[in-house]
Design a protein around this motif. Structure first.
Motif, PDB file in Angstrom:
ATOM      1  N   ARG A  16       0.836  -1.208   0.000  1.00  0.00           N
ATOM      2  CA  ARG A  16       0.000   0.000   0.000  1.00  0.00           C
ATOM      3  C   ARG A  16       0.873   1.262   0.000  1.00  0.00           C
ATOM      4  N   LYS A  17       1.894   1.249   0.861  1.00  0.00           N
ATOM      5  CA  LYS A  17       2.731   2.440   0.997  1.00  0.00           C
ATOM      6  C   LYS A  17       3.551   2.711  -0.260  1.00  0.00           C
ATOM      7  N   SER A  18       4.086   1.652  -0.872  1.00  0.00           N
ATOM      8  CA  SER A  18       4.909   1.862  -2.075  1.00  0.00           C
ATOM      9  C   SER A  18       4.047   2.354  -3.237  1.00  0.00           C
ATOM     10  N   LEU A  19       2.819   1.811  -3.381  1.00  0.00           N
ATOM     11  CA  LEU A  19       1.912   2.282  -4.433  1.00  0.00           C
ATOM     12  C   LEU A  19       1.500   3.730  -4.166  1.00  0.00           C
ATOM     13  N   ALA A  20       1.225   4.029  -2.903  1.00  0.00           N
ATOM     14  CA  ALA A  20       0.815   5.393  -2.543  1.00  0.00           C
ATOM     15  C   ALA A  20       1.931   6.389  -2.857  1.00  0.00           C
ATOM     16  N   PHE A  21       3.176   6.003  -2.539  1.00  0.00           N
ATOM     17  CA  PHE A  21       4.307   6.897  -2.814  1.00  0.00           C
ATOM     18  C   PHE A  21       4.444   7.142  -4.313  1.00  0.00           C
ATOM     19  N   LEU A  22       4.393   6.055  -5.094  1.00  0.00           N
ATOM     20  CA  LEU A  22       4.513   6.176  -6.549  1.00  0.00           C
ATOM     21  C   LEU A  22       3.449   7.110  -7.116  1.00  0.00           C
ATOM     22  N   LEU A  23       2.203   6.898  -6.717  1.00  0.00           N
ATOM     23  CA  LEU A  23       1.100   7.664  -7.306  1.00  0.00           C
ATOM     24  C   LEU A  23       1.063   9.111  -6.799  1.00  0.00           C
ATOM     25  N   ARG A  75     -20.570   4.043 -10.202  1.00  0.00           N
ATOM     26  CA  ARG A  75     -19.618   3.112 -10.806  1.00  0.00           C
ATOM     27  C   ARG A  75     -18.203   3.522 -10.439  1.00  0.00           C
ATOM     28  N   ILE A  76     -17.413   2.561  -9.953  1.00  0.00           N
ATOM     29  CA  ILE A  76     -16.022   2.826  -9.591  1.00  0.00           C
ATOM     30  C   ILE A  76     -15.130   1.946 -10.469  1.00  0.00           C
ATOM     31  N   PRO A  77     -14.502   2.526 -11.509  1.00  0.00           N
ATOM     32  CA  PRO A  77     -13.635   1.716 -12.378  1.00  0.00           C
ATOM     33  C   PRO A  77     -12.535   1.056 -11.556  1.00  0.00           C
ATOM     34  N   ALA A  78     -12.283  -0.232 -11.810  1.00  0.00           N
ATOM     35  CA  ALA A  78     -11.337  -0.984 -10.989  1.00  0.00           C
ATOM     36  C   ALA A  78     -10.203  -1.581 -11.812  1.00  0.00           C
ATOM     37  N   ILE A  79      -9.007  -1.526 -11.238  1.00  0.00           N
ATOM     38  CA  ILE A  79      -7.817  -2.168 -11.816  1.00  0.00           C
ATOM     39  C   ILE A  79      -7.372  -3.226 -10.820  1.00  0.00           C
ATOM     40  N   VAL A  80      -7.179  -4.456 -11.279  1.00  0.00           N
ATOM     41  CA  VAL A  80      -6.724  -5.496 -10.361  1.00  0.00           C
ATOM     42  C   VAL A  80      -5.252  -5.814 -10.626  1.00  0.00           C
ATOM     43  N   ASP A 108       6.135   1.128 -13.531  1.00  0.00           N
ATOM     44  CA  ASP A 108       5.334   2.222 -12.959  1.00  0.00           C
ATOM     45  C   ASP A 108       4.394   2.819 -13.998  1.00  0.00           C
ATOM     46  N   GLU A 109       4.917   3.014 -15.214  1.00  0.00           N
ATOM     47  CA  GLU A 109       4.141   3.669 -16.266  1.00  0.00           C
ATOM     48  C   GLU A 109       2.921   2.845 -16.660  1.00  0.00           C
ATOM     49  N   THR A 110       3.035   1.507 -16.553  1.00  0.00           N
ATOM     50  CA  THR A 110       1.901   0.630 -16.884  1.00  0.00           C
ATOM     51  C   THR A 110       0.722   0.922 -15.970  1.00  0.00           C
ATOM     52  N   LEU A 111       0.999   1.072 -14.682  1.00  0.00           N
ATOM     53  CA  LEU A 111      -0.052   1.365 -13.713  1.00  0.00           C
ATOM     54  C   LEU A 111      -0.615   2.766 -13.935  1.00  0.00           C
ATOM     55  N   ILE A 112       0.248   3.718 -14.185  1.00  0.00           N
ATOM     56  CA  ILE A 112      -0.204   5.102 -14.388  1.00  0.00           C
ATOM     57  C   ILE A 112      -1.119   5.207 -15.607  1.00  0.00           C
ATOM     58  N   GLN A 113      -0.767   4.508 -16.686  1.00  0.00           N
ATOM     59  CA  GLN A 113      -1.610   4.528 -17.887  1.00  0.00           C
ATOM     60  C   GLN A 113      -2.957   3.870 -17.617  1.00  0.00           C
ATOM     61  N   ALA A 114      -2.952   2.790 -16.822  1.00  0.00           N
ATOM     62  CA  ALA A 114      -4.209   2.110 -16.477  1.00  0.00           C
ATOM     63  C   ALA A 114      -5.112   3.043 -15.673  1.00  0.00           C
ATOM     64  N   ILE A 115      -4.515   3.813 -14.762  1.00  0.00           N
ATOM     65  CA  ILE A 115      -5.302   4.767 -13.968  1.00  0.00           C
ATOM     66  C   ILE A 115      -5.887   5.854 -14.865  1.00  0.00           C
ATOM     67  N   LYS A 116      -5.114   6.294 -15.840  1.00  0.00           N
ATOM     68  CA  LYS A 116      -5.616   7.325 -16.763  1.00  0.00           C
ATOM     69  C   LYS A 116      -6.797   6.793 -17.578  1.00  0.00           C
ATOM     70  N   ARG A 117      -6.722   5.489 -17.966  1.00  0.00           N
ATOM     71  CA  ARG A 117      -7.872   4.890 -18.667  1.00  0.00           C
ATOM     72  C   ARG A 117      -9.087   4.842 -17.743  1.00  0.00           C
ATOM     73  N   ALA A 118      -8.840   4.539 -16.460  1.00  0.00           N
ATOM     74  CA  ALA A 118      -9.935   4.509 -15.485  1.00  0.00           C
ATOM     75  C   ALA A 118     -10.555   5.890 -15.347  1.00  0.00           C
ATOM     76  N   ALA A 119      -9.706   6.919 -15.362  1.00  0.00           N
ATOM     77  CA  ALA A 119     -10.198   8.296 -15.263  1.00  0.00           C
ATOM     78  C   ALA A 119     -11.086   8.649 -16.454  1.00  0.00           C
ATOM     79  N   GLU A 120     -10.707   8.141 -17.620  1.00  0.00           N
ATOM     80  CA  GLU A 120     -11.532   8.367 -18.816  1.00  0.00           C
ATOM     81  C   GLU A 120     -12.897   7.706 -18.654  1.00  0.00           C
ATOM     82  N   GLU A 121     -12.902   6.519 -17.995  1.00  0.00           N
ATOM     83  CA  GLU A 121     -14.169   5.821 -17.752  1.00  0.00           C
ATOM     84  C   GLU A 121     -15.062   6.627 -16.818  1.00  0.00           C
ATOM     85  N   ILE A 122     -14.419   7.255 -15.806  1.00  0.00           N
ATOM     86  CA  ILE A 122     -15.188   8.082 -14.867  1.00  0.00           C
ATOM     87  C   ILE A 122     -15.876   9.214 -15.623  1.00  0.00           C
ATOM     88  N   ALA A 123     -15.159   9.770 -16.596  1.00  0.00           N
ATOM     89  CA  ALA A 123     -15.674  10.932 -17.336  1.00  0.00           C
ATOM     90  C   ALA A 123     -16.697  10.553 -18.398  1.00  0.00           C
TER      91      ALA A 123
END
Length: 203
Positions: A16-23, A75-80, A108-123
């Motif tokens: 949790r902490k390492s992901l939180a730091f990265l993001l 709806r909460i877009p989810a990445i597993v 790191d970039e793989t996760l960041i891109q996935a989050i950006k896709r999730a953000a697009e889903e939110i919008a």
């Protein structure tokens, strides 16, 4: 980065902490949850949020969490996030509504891109806008390519697919490459996501 919060659910504090730091360093607003149960307690009040969850957790699996989230009004877009060899379980997660899955270890970039896709889903007001183009690409696959795709989506190794179809592993690799090219998929998770969108995959 954007008007949304990334919620991280993992039972292991160092993860949790390492992901939180990265993001956080990457400019995201982050909230941490030590279990799926803890996240579910706050989920009904979440607006403009996306979820990153591990698949294997002691109190409730990532798949079970996603199934419960389907009953919420928002709806909460989810990445597993999944360990190597958990592709069949990751496919189950996508059937349960996950937007993406990422295999460990990941860039790191793989996760960041996935989050950006999730953000697009939110919008998005209408999810699945590109289903028609996915179906068009899917229709271009040969029967054998579809058989190989079915094995890939089921999480089977090339050797296993080769044995079941009575062809060589090398031939499976060629068909798999053709499928990736025709579907315009840049990664296995993206290919699985397309297959799910087209209604194709393990039932």
């Amino acid at each position: 980065m954007g008007d949304y919060t990334v919620h991280i659910v993992d039972d292991e504090e160092p993860v949790r902490k390492s992901l939180a730091f990265l993001l956080t360093v990457s400019g995201f607003t982050v909230r941490l949850h030590e279990s799926a149960t803890a996240f579910l307690a706050t989920a009904p009040a979440i607006r403009n949020g996306c979820l990153i969850t591990d698949l294997r957790m002691p109190d409730m699996s990532g798949v079970e969490l996603l199934l419960k989230l389907r009953h919420l009004p928002t709806r909460i877009p989810a990445i597993v996030i999944t360990g190597h060899g958990d592709v069949p379980m990751a496919v189950e997660a996508m059937k349960a509504g996950a937007l993406d899955f990422i295999e460990k270890p990941f860039e790191d970039e793989t996760l960041i891109q996935a989050i950006k896709r999730a953000a697009e889903e939110i919008a998005k007001t209408a999810p699945g806008d590109d289903i028609a183009s996915i179906n068009t690409r899917f229709a271009s696959l040969t029967e054998r390519e579809r058989e190989v795709l079915s094995g890939v989506v089921a999480g089977l190794a090339n050797k296993t697919i080769a044995f079941e179809l009575d062809i060589s592993p090398r031939t499976v690799e060629v068909h798999r490459a053709n499928v990736m090219a025709k579907m315009e998929a840049r990664s296995l998770p993206e290919l699985v996501r397309m297959a799910m969108a087209a209604g194709f995959g393990p039932k």
